[in-house]
Design an enzyme around this catalytic site. Structure first.
Site, short mmCIF file in Angstrom:
data_model
loop_
_atom_site.label_atom_id
_atom_site.label_comp_id
_atom_site.label_asym_id
_atom_site.label_seq_id
_atom_site.Cartn_x
_atom_site.Cartn_y
_atom_site.Cartn_z
N HIS A 72 24.05 30.33 55.72
CA HIS A 72 25.15 30.19 56.69
C HIS A 72 25.27 31.47 57.51
O HIS A 72 25.42 32.54 56.95
CB HIS A 72 26.46 29.90 55.96
N TYR A 200 37.99 27.66 56.67
CA TYR A 200 39.19 28.20 56.02
C TYR A 200 40.35 27.87 56.95
O TYR A 200 40.37 28.32 58.10
CB TYR A 200 39.10 29.72 55.89
N PRO A 292 40.07 33.79 45.16
CA PRO A 292 38.79 33.31 45.67
C PRO A 292 38.66 33.27 47.19
O PRO A 292 37.59 32.95 47.71
CB PRO A 292 38.68 31.89 45.09
N LYS A 296 34.41 36.46 46.62
CA LYS A 296 33.86 37.73 46.14
C LYS A 296 33.63 37.81 44.62
O LYS A 296 32.94 38.72 44.15
CB LYS A 296 34.79 38.90 46.54
N TYR A 384 32.79 39.97 54.52
CA TYR A 384 32.45 38.65 54.00
C TYR A 384 30.98 38.59 53.56
O TYR A 384 30.67 38.06 52.49
CB TYR A 384 32.74 37.56 55.04
P1 RFL Z 1 32.33 34.45 33.30
O1 RFL Z 1 31.65 33.50 34.21
O2 RFL Z 1 33.75 34.21 32.96
O3 RFL Z 1 31.47 34.49 31.98
C1 RFL Z 1 31.94 35.13 30.81
C2 RFL Z 1 31.27 34.49 29.64
O4 RFL Z 1 31.70 35.15 28.45
C3 RFL Z 1 32.01 34.19 27.46
N1 RFL Z 1 32.97 34.78 26.52
C4 RFL Z 1 32.64 35.23 25.31
N2 RFL Z 1 31.47 35.26 24.66
C5 RFL Z 1 31.46 35.78 23.41
N3 RFL Z 1 32.58 36.25 22.79
C6 RFL Z 1 33.77 36.24 23.41
N4 RFL Z 1 34.87 36.72 22.80
C7 RFL Z 1 33.84 35.72 24.73
N5 RFL Z 1 34.84 35.55 25.62
C8 RFL Z 1 34.30 34.99 26.70
C9 RFL Z 1 32.57 33.01 28.24
O5 RFL Z 1 32.46 31.79 27.53
C10 RFL Z 1 31.67 33.03 29.48
O6 RFL Z 1 30.53 32.23 29.33
O7 RFL Z 1 32.25 35.95 33.85
P2 RFL Z 1 31.09 36.69 34.66
O8 RFL Z 1 29.74 36.43 34.05
O9 RFL Z 1 31.54 38.08 34.87
O10 RFL Z 1 31.01 35.93 36.07
C11 RFL Z 1 32.07 36.03 36.98
C12 RFL Z 1 32.21 34.74 37.76
O11 RFL Z 1 32.13 33.63 36.91
C13 RFL Z 1 33.53 34.72 38.51
O12 RFL Z 1 33.76 35.94 39.18
C14 RFL Z 1 33.64 33.63 39.55
O13 RFL Z 1 33.29 32.36 39.09
C15 RFL Z 1 35.10 33.62 40.01
N6 RFL Z 1 35.44 32.37 40.60
C16 RFL Z 1 35.03 32.16 41.86
N7 RFL Z 1 34.37 33.14 42.53
C17 RFL Z 1 33.93 32.93 43.79
O14 RFL Z 1 33.31 33.84 44.36
N8 RFL Z 1 34.19 31.72 44.41
C18 RFL Z 1 34.85 30.69 43.76
O15 RFL Z 1 35.02 29.63 44.30
C19 RFL Z 1 35.31 30.88 42.45
N9 RFL Z 1 35.97 29.92 41.77
C20 RFL Z 1 36.16 31.39 39.88
C21 RFL Z 1 36.39 30.15 40.48
C22 RFL Z 1 36.63 31.63 38.57
C23 RFL Z 1 37.36 30.67 37.87
N10 RFL Z 1 37.85 31.00 36.55
C24 RFL Z 1 37.48 32.23 35.91
C25 RFL Z 1 38.82 30.30 35.85
C26 RFL Z 1 37.08 29.17 39.79
C27 RFL Z 1 37.55 29.41 38.49
C28 RFL Z 1 38.27 28.26 37.81
C1 PHB Z 2 33.44 27.34 46.92
O1 PHB Z 2 32.55 26.74 47.53
O2 PHB Z 2 33.79 27.02 45.78
C2 PHB Z 2 34.13 28.48 47.60
C3 PHB Z 2 33.66 28.93 48.82
C4 PHB Z 2 34.31 29.98 49.46
C5 PHB Z 2 35.41 30.56 48.86
C6 PHB Z 2 35.86 30.11 47.64
C7 PHB Z 2 35.23 29.06 47.01
O3 PHB Z 2 36.05 31.57 49.51
#
Ligand code: RFL
Ligand code: PHB
Length: 389
Positions: A72, A200, A292, A296, A384
């Protein structure tokens, strides 16, 4: 068992770190609390900065992303009667890649399998010990038996609710937090995206986002009060609300369909300092959370992995400590800038219950400034697509 780096958490941070280290001959064990299927069923991020794209390639897991990801070169910001296109390529020379976190995690697990990497799932009660000594170890229970892993370093990649951050004494750790008074209701559906680029949108009823994963898979969000429950939202109600909030051209073209995943995520800004204590290094969501709006979260996890990986390489290959000694400072400089950007995007694009008429005029004039100032658009685009590592 003995390893060089014990990695707590098998999400994207932990898997990517272990994959990068393995390719340089550095041994690690990943301990994950959940099953592999559970980890792979989580629907999260979708936008990758170019730095993360390159790091995945460096880790040898870029093939499917390069074949199936969508590049993109811009995004749309919409408010009632205007649409502003931010042209990333023209303003910064860079672009982002659309490729889901679920697919990245898949690719990383496949790569770990192919190299014989050790990932232990359903590890219960994972506990790090001796983090402020020269000989740390980690204990965990698997199938009712306690195990011990001796190691040189512990990487805390266990997300916001993990044990790693909690192992740092409260006299050392400082936490910064802002909790927002709303959440995002997200829907994944096997429908074509609303537009070629992300939209957005801010509307008097609240924020909405049209995003995507593939040509036949869309991800959409609407801002909801924290009191709402997923069960309160039928698919029809979701689509109707989304259509109200996005620009007319997108609403008219929008193809709706049944949701295949629907969830509400609260919005939070959070940073823990320092990101290193003794032989423990915090990585990704274990140390920081962003709302989100700036896409980032996953990208910050990748830049942390980059700094820690390079610090560990310098330690093992050259015997130099500077990279590890400087890890927390360097990572936090980038984290705070992404926190600032995510917070400012969130403030600009959401309706706050207490913002009042003054707050609303501030948002309107910020968007007006953005529409007419190349400098403002460049600042948004530069953040971004991702600040340099
Ligand atoms: P994660 O992905 O949370 O992975 C951590 C892993 O550690 C495990 N864990 C344990 N393992 C052993 N012992 C324990 N005591 C443990 N406690 C936890 C968990 O099961 C898991 O597998 O962290 P990591 O690797 O740092 O990655 C970060 C990303 O996942 C996170 O920043 C993003 O997904 C945030 N996020 C989003 N970011 C975006 O840029 N765009 C998004 O659209 C977006 N949507 C989201 C999200 C995070 C969400 N969370 C955390 C609820 C949507 C959600 C719902
Ligand atoms: C997503 O595709 O889940 C998404 C994309 C952009 C954002 C947050 C979430 O800023």
């Amino acid at each position: 068992m003995r390893t060089q780096v014990a990695i707590i958490g098998g999400g994207p941070s932990g898997l990517l770190l272990s994959q990068l280290l393995h390719r340089k001959g550095i041994d690690s064990v990943v301990l994950e609390r959940q099953t592999r299927d559970y980890v792979l069923s989580r629907i999260r991020a979708g936008v990758l900065e170019w730095g993360m794209v390159e790091l995945l390639r460096e880790a040898g897991v870029g093939q499917r992303m390069d074949a199936e990801g969508i590049i993109h070169e811009g995004t749309l910001l919409a408010a009632q009667n205007r649409t502003i296109r931010i042209d990333f390529r023209k303003l910064t020379g860079k672009a982002v890649m659309i490729y889901g976190q679920t697919e990245i995690t898949h690719d990383l697990y496949d790569a770990r399998d192919a190299m014989g990497g050790v990932v232990i799932h359903e590890a219960e009660g994972v506990t790090p010990h001796g983090l402020d000594s020269d000989a740390p170890h980690v204990t965990y229970v698997k199938d009712g038996t306690e195990h011990r892993i001796d190691c040189d370093f512990v990487a805390g990649c266990d997300g916001f609710h993990g044990v790693s951050r909690k192992s740092i004494p409260s006299s050392v750790l400082k936490e910064f937090e802002r909790v927002y008074p709303f959440g995002w209701l997200g829907v994944l559906s096997e429908t074509p995206p609303a537009d070629d680029e992300l939209i957005y949108a801010i509307h008097e009823r609240g924020f909405a986002l049209c995003s995507m994963r593939r040509a036949d898979l869309s991800r959409h969000y609407v801002q909801v009060p924290l009191t709402d429950r997923v069960e309160d939202w039928s698919d029809d109600a979701f689509w109707a609300e989304l259509k109200r909030r996005i620009p007319e051209h997108a609403a008219q073209r929008l193809v709706t369909g049944p949701s295949i995943e629907k969830s509400i995520a609260p919005l939070r800004s959070f940073v823990a300092e320092p990101m290193r204590w003794g032989r423990l290094f915090l990585v990704g969501d274990a140390a920081h959370i962003v709302p989100p709006t700036g896409a980032k979260g996953l990208n910050l996890a990748a830049s942390d992995v980059h700094y820690l990986y390079n610090g560990l390489l310098a330690h093992y290959q050259d015997g130099t400590p500077e990279g590890l000694d400087d890890y927390s400072r360097k990572a936090l400089l980038r984290v705070w800038k992404a926190e600032r950007f995510s917070w400012s995007m969130t403030n600009m694009m959401h309706r706050f219950p207490d913002q009042g008429d003054f707050g609303q005029r501030m948002q309107e004039s910020e968007l007006d400034y953005l529409e007419h100032s190349t400098a403002a658009q460049t600042a948004l685009a530069e953040n971004y697509v991702g600040l340099p590592y």
